[in-house]
Design a protein around this motif. Sequence first.
Motif, PDB file in Angstrom:
ATOM      1  N   ASP A 262     -32.172  11.076  -7.060  1.00 43.07           N
ATOM      2  CA  ASP A 262     -33.069  10.409  -8.007  1.00 43.07           C
ATOM      3  C   ASP A 262     -32.804   8.916  -8.067  1.00 43.07           C
ATOM      4  OD1 ASP A 262     -34.255  12.839  -9.034  1.00 43.07           O
ATOM      5  OD2 ASP A 262     -32.403  13.182 -10.130  1.00 43.07           O
ATOM      6  N   LEU A 263     -31.522   8.551  -8.050  1.00 40.85           N
ATOM      7  CA  LEU A 263     -31.109   7.174  -8.284  1.00 40.85           C
ATOM      8  C   LEU A 263     -30.066   6.758  -7.258  1.00 40.85           C
ATOM      9  CD1 LEU A 263     -30.442   7.499 -12.137  1.00 40.85           C
ATOM     10  CD2 LEU A 263     -32.537   6.689 -11.068  1.00 40.85           C
ATOM     11  N   VAL A 264     -29.892   5.450  -7.128  1.00 44.37           N
ATOM     12  CA  VAL A 264     -28.830   4.903  -6.287  1.00 44.37           C
ATOM     13  C   VAL A 264     -27.983   3.973  -7.150  1.00 44.37           C
ATOM     14  CG1 VAL A 264     -28.266   3.508  -4.268  1.00 44.37           C
ATOM     15  CG2 VAL A 264     -30.215   5.074  -4.197  1.00 44.37           C
ATOM     16  N   SER A 265     -26.681   4.202  -7.113  1.00 45.71           N
ATOM     17  CA  SER A 265     -25.731   3.381  -7.849  1.00 45.71           C
ATOM     18  C   SER A 265     -25.007   2.455  -6.872  1.00 45.71           C
ATOM     19  CB  SER A 265     -24.719   4.284  -8.562  1.00 45.71           C
ATOM     20  OG  SER A 265     -23.643   3.530  -9.081  1.00 45.71           O
ATOM     21  N   TYR A 266     -24.770   1.239  -7.313  1.00 44.74           N
ATOM     22  CA  TYR A 266     -24.075   0.246  -6.481  1.00 44.74           C
ATOM     23  C   TYR A 266     -22.771  -0.126  -7.169  1.00 44.74           C
ATOM     24  CZ  TYR A 266     -23.575  -4.112  -3.686  1.00 44.74           C
ATOM     25  OH  TYR A 266     -23.147  -5.120  -2.853  1.00 44.74           O
ATOM     26  N   SER A 267     -21.654   0.276  -6.583  1.00 43.05           N
ATOM     27  CA  SER A 267     -20.344  -0.149  -7.065  1.00 43.05           C
ATOM     28  C   SER A 267     -20.045  -1.486  -6.403  1.00 43.05           C
ATOM     29  CB  SER A 267     -19.283   0.898  -6.708  1.00 43.05           C
ATOM     30  OG  SER A 267     -18.023   0.513  -7.197  1.00 43.05           O
ATOM     31  N   TYR A 268     -20.082  -2.547  -7.193  1.00 45.05           N
ATOM     32  CA  TYR A 268     -20.195  -3.887  -6.619  1.00 45.05           C
ATOM     33  C   TYR A 268     -18.910  -4.719  -6.742  1.00 45.05           C
ATOM     34  CZ  TYR A 268     -21.440  -8.746  -5.994  1.00 45.05           C
ATOM     35  OH  TYR A 268     -21.472 -10.042  -5.568  1.00 45.05           O
ATOM     36  N   TYR A 269     -18.367  -5.054  -5.591  1.00 42.67           N
ATOM     37  CA  TYR A 269     -17.259  -6.016  -5.522  1.00 42.67           C
ATOM     38  C   TYR A 269     -17.385  -6.899  -4.282  1.00 42.67           C
ATOM     39  CZ  TYR A 269     -15.321  -2.854  -8.969  1.00 42.67           C
ATOM     40  OH  TYR A 269     -15.152  -2.078 -10.089  1.00 42.67           O
ATOM     41  N   GLU A 270     -18.564  -6.968  -3.702  1.00 42.61           N
ATOM     42  CA  GLU A 270     -18.732  -7.630  -2.408  1.00 42.61           C
ATOM     43  C   GLU A 270     -19.016  -9.124  -2.568  1.00 42.61           C
ATOM     44  OE1 GLU A 270     -20.197  -4.715   0.882  1.00 42.61           O
ATOM     45  OE2 GLU A 270     -21.691  -4.711  -0.714  1.00 42.61           O
ATOM     46  N   TRP A 271     -18.004  -9.857  -2.931  1.00 38.28           N
ATOM     47  CA  TRP A 271     -18.138 -11.311  -2.935  1.00 38.28           C
ATOM     48  C   TRP A 271     -16.798 -11.932  -2.635  1.00 38.28           C
ATOM     49  CZ3 TRP A 271     -17.553 -13.962  -8.179  1.00 38.28           C
ATOM     50  CH2 TRP A 271     -17.111 -13.075  -9.167  1.00 38.28           C
ATOM     51  N   GLY A 272     -16.857 -13.158  -2.194  1.00 36.00           N
ATOM     52  CA  GLY A 272     -15.664 -13.844  -1.738  1.00 36.00           C
ATOM     53  C   GLY A 272     -14.716 -14.233  -2.848  1.00 36.00           C
ATOM     54  N   LYS A 273     -15.133 -13.981  -4.094  1.00 36.85           N
ATOM     55  CA  LYS A 273     -14.276 -14.239  -5.253  1.00 36.85           C
ATOM     56  C   LYS A 273     -13.880 -15.712  -5.347  1.00 36.85           C
ATOM     57  CE  LYS A 273     -12.719  -9.493  -5.513  1.00 36.85           C
ATOM     58  NZ  LYS A 273     -11.621  -8.557  -5.732  1.00 36.85           N
TER      59      LYS A 273
END
Length: 412
Positions: A262-273
């Motif tokens: 039904d849904l898509v969840s994005y566990s997000y840590y994809e950045w150069g910080k």
Amino acid sequence: MTSMLFSSLLAVLLFSAASGLDENTVEGQLAKWNGSMGMGTNHWGFDGKCVEEKNCQYVGGNLLTDGAEWLKKQTTAMPLKITLNKSKYNISGEKKTTLVDMVTDPVYVNVLKDKTFPVIALVAFGDHPGGCGSDDHPYTKLCPDSDWKTLLEEIKTDFEKLTEHLMQEYPGKTFILQNWEGDNALGRIKEAALDLEKTRMAQWFSARQEGVDLSREKMKGNSKAALVLHAAEVNVLRPKEGKYDHVFHILLSNPALEHKPDLVSYSYYEWGKKEISEGVENLREGLEKIQQLPFSNFATNKLDSSKRMFVGEFASGLRLNNGDYVDEEFIKEVGLLQAAMKFSMSFLWNLQNNESETRHFGLREGVGLNAKKILPLWNALVDVQCTFENNGCKYNCNTKEIWLQDKKEWCC
């Protein structure tokens, strides 16, 4: 920033009765709550009983209830994400096997029925002893085909019964059943076995979704039933060397995915910080990529694609050169992005976590970071959530045991 945040968020929270969607269908119910629940938190640490003052507010109780009781003192309504799996369920000391066994434990019941948490995401893995192990990422086990087929049937049945139970027992609530960071699991697979495991992951998602679908069909037309949805979580959408966006491509085109989530969840840590602007922009690009998925094949196909995605985790935990944490501003920016893109929810990672002293998030004195450094993050989260609620905040000015005593201007 605050007035801009309020106006931006409130502008996108209206549900039009003229949408033409039947409120008794999945699409109709989803359209009603989607975008209106705003920002919540993962409450991950509850795998045991409270035995020490430093870990629990209510000594002798349990960590799930302890954290939930703390959270409900701060706000009138907030999305909550908790774990429901074999390694975390032994709260009462009794052996549990099925997902229904787990959620009928009184400890879970007390939290699931609480009106403070109208939307609850359950990171759900059943316990299915056999050749393939449990339901906790079984596609990585390379078990025989016969055992694999047996496991898929057990998983389908487990999710069917869990869905029916939740729909019957908790009218008016919304539950999201999901995995946790599927790309991390597949990232541990050797290349030679990867194609088989991606096919099995597709079948695994499909079996979980089919179980949910079967119970929703059975309960069709029951307007009082809880809404139960199934989500697939991705955590790699910006592939780089050594990391690949496997789950995205499974959702995009794998023929073994017969029953689409039904849904898509994005566990997000994809950045150069390095800076918040980079973090926000990369998050936007990842969500825009999710919107490319063939939603016409998804169960919730009448909804705009933005309404079928949410941020299952986000945080930074970063320090600037002066030692300040950047999460406070990042929380506000994610709130603005959520308002602009109209995705359904976001969960701040483990802000309320009393699992152990080794975790680096937590609002308990003596657990993880100093509470004074965490407090601004909580303040930012509540500020964002209160704009989504459009209902003000709840703050008990006479409550002495909570950490927000310096925020009396909210109501006093």
